[in-house]
Design an enzyme around this catalytic site. Structure first.
Site, PDB file in Angstrom:
ATOM      1  N   TYR A 136      44.581  27.290  21.728  1.00 39.04           N
ATOM      2  CA  TYR A 136      44.081  28.467  21.032  1.00 39.04           C
ATOM      3  C   TYR A 136      43.650  29.817  21.760  1.00 39.04           C
ATOM      4  O   TYR A 136      42.486  29.641  22.520  1.00 39.04           O
ATOM      5  CB  TYR A 136      43.055  28.134  19.891  1.00 39.04           C
ATOM      6  N   LYS A 164      48.471  28.454  19.623  1.00 34.92           N
ATOM      7  CA  LYS A 164      48.021  29.182  18.649  1.00 34.92           C
ATOM      8  C   LYS A 164      47.791  30.617  19.402  1.00 34.92           C
ATOM      9  O   LYS A 164      46.701  30.724  20.037  1.00 34.92           O
ATOM     10  CB  LYS A 164      47.033  28.644  17.672  1.00 34.92           C
TER      11      LYS A 164
END
Length: 296
Positions: A136, A164
């Site tokens: 992320y 992400k």
């Protein structure tokens, strides 16, 4: 390789009036979203207010959501930390609970160099080799950017399966896609960037808006991959005001306010986040009404 689908909902954490976690509402909301376009849940991520949750609260939320969506959707546990040891231990515990994957945010505040970031994620991956990990990258919150070259090295680790991507930087996403194998899954971390990143080979989105428009996001992504780009563009443009208003102030204040306006008893945010200003709430209400989203 695990398939997390196209629409991953970064789920809010409901609270009671006294500030404790409302597990009953979490269960009901998860079950609702699993029937409303969500393929996979991120539980206890940024949208779930992970900085103010205890590990015990997080582990209980993993269990509750897993049970609520069993057989209908997957669960990714937010286990990130700016302490490598802490993140590794939390990931091991989440794996024992039975989650399908773990979200690992770039360590915040301490701003490690790229070599430190590589070792951080490598150590966590080695601590729970059976669990697929999703990186992320959100430098606006962490203060450090995970470079595409570092992502490419991490993609060589078997259980690091995707990222992400929340930089809002098309150049960075392009370079990342160029350097990583096709099976490495790139997800937009911003709803407004989903369609642009699909054109670069992203798989889908880790979404906040999917609390409200999960089925429409599925339609947009499926239209794009079916070659119906014009339809995908029309859906994107229709939902664009919602994408923007949900990040007009700190996430998850807007989406929690929107859910409250729909009748969900998700409660407020925990301090230091605070309830939305009246003028913002009215602006949000107008957008919801225009999209016929003012009720469940």
């Amino acid at each position: 390789m695990v398939d997390f689908g196209r629409v991953i909902t970064a789920m809010v954490t409901p609270f009671k009036e006294d500030g404790s976690v409302n597990y009953d509402v979490a269960e009901k909301l998860a079950a609702h979203l699993a029937h409303s376009g969500t393929d996979t849940f991120v539980v206890c991520g940024t949208t779930g207010e992970s900085p103010t949750l205890t590990w015990d609260e997080e582990y209980q939320l993993f269990k509750v959501v897993l049970q609520a969506v069993s057989g209908k959707a997957k669960v990714i546990a937010g286990c990130g930390s700016n302490s490598t040891k802490e993140a590794a231990l939390a990931t091991q515990q989440a794996a024992k609970i039975g989650v399908h994957g773990s979200l690992q945010v770039v360590p915040y505040y301490n701003k490690p160099p790229q070599a430190g970031l590589y070792r951080h994620f490598q150590t966590i991956a080695e601590a729970a080799p059976e669990l697929p990990l999703l990186l992320y990258n959100i430098p606006g919150r962490t203060g450090q950017n995970l470079h595409p070259q570092t992502v490419a090295r991490l993609a060589e680790i078997e259980n690091i399966v995707g990222i992400k991507e929340s930089t809002g930087n098309i150049d960075q996403a392009s370079e990342m896609r160029r350097l990583t194998p096709e099976e490495f899954q790139i997800y937009s971390g911003d709803d407004y960037m989903t369609l642009p990143l699909l054109s670069l080979g992203a798989k889908g989105v880790v979404s906040v808006a999917s609390h409200l428009v999960g089925l429409q996001l599925q339609q947009m992504i499926q239209a794009f991959w079916s070659g119906k780009v014009q339809i995908a563009s029309e859906i994107h443009l229709k939902l664009f005001p919602l994408f923007k208003v949900l990040f007009a102030t700190a996430n998850p204040i807007p989406v929690k306010t929107a859910l409250q306006l729909q009748g969900w008893e998700v409660g407020s945010t925990r301090l230091p986040l605070y309830e939305a200003e009246l003028d913002f709430t009215q602006k949000l209400k107008t957008v919801l009404e225009e999209l016929d989203l003012n009720k469940v």
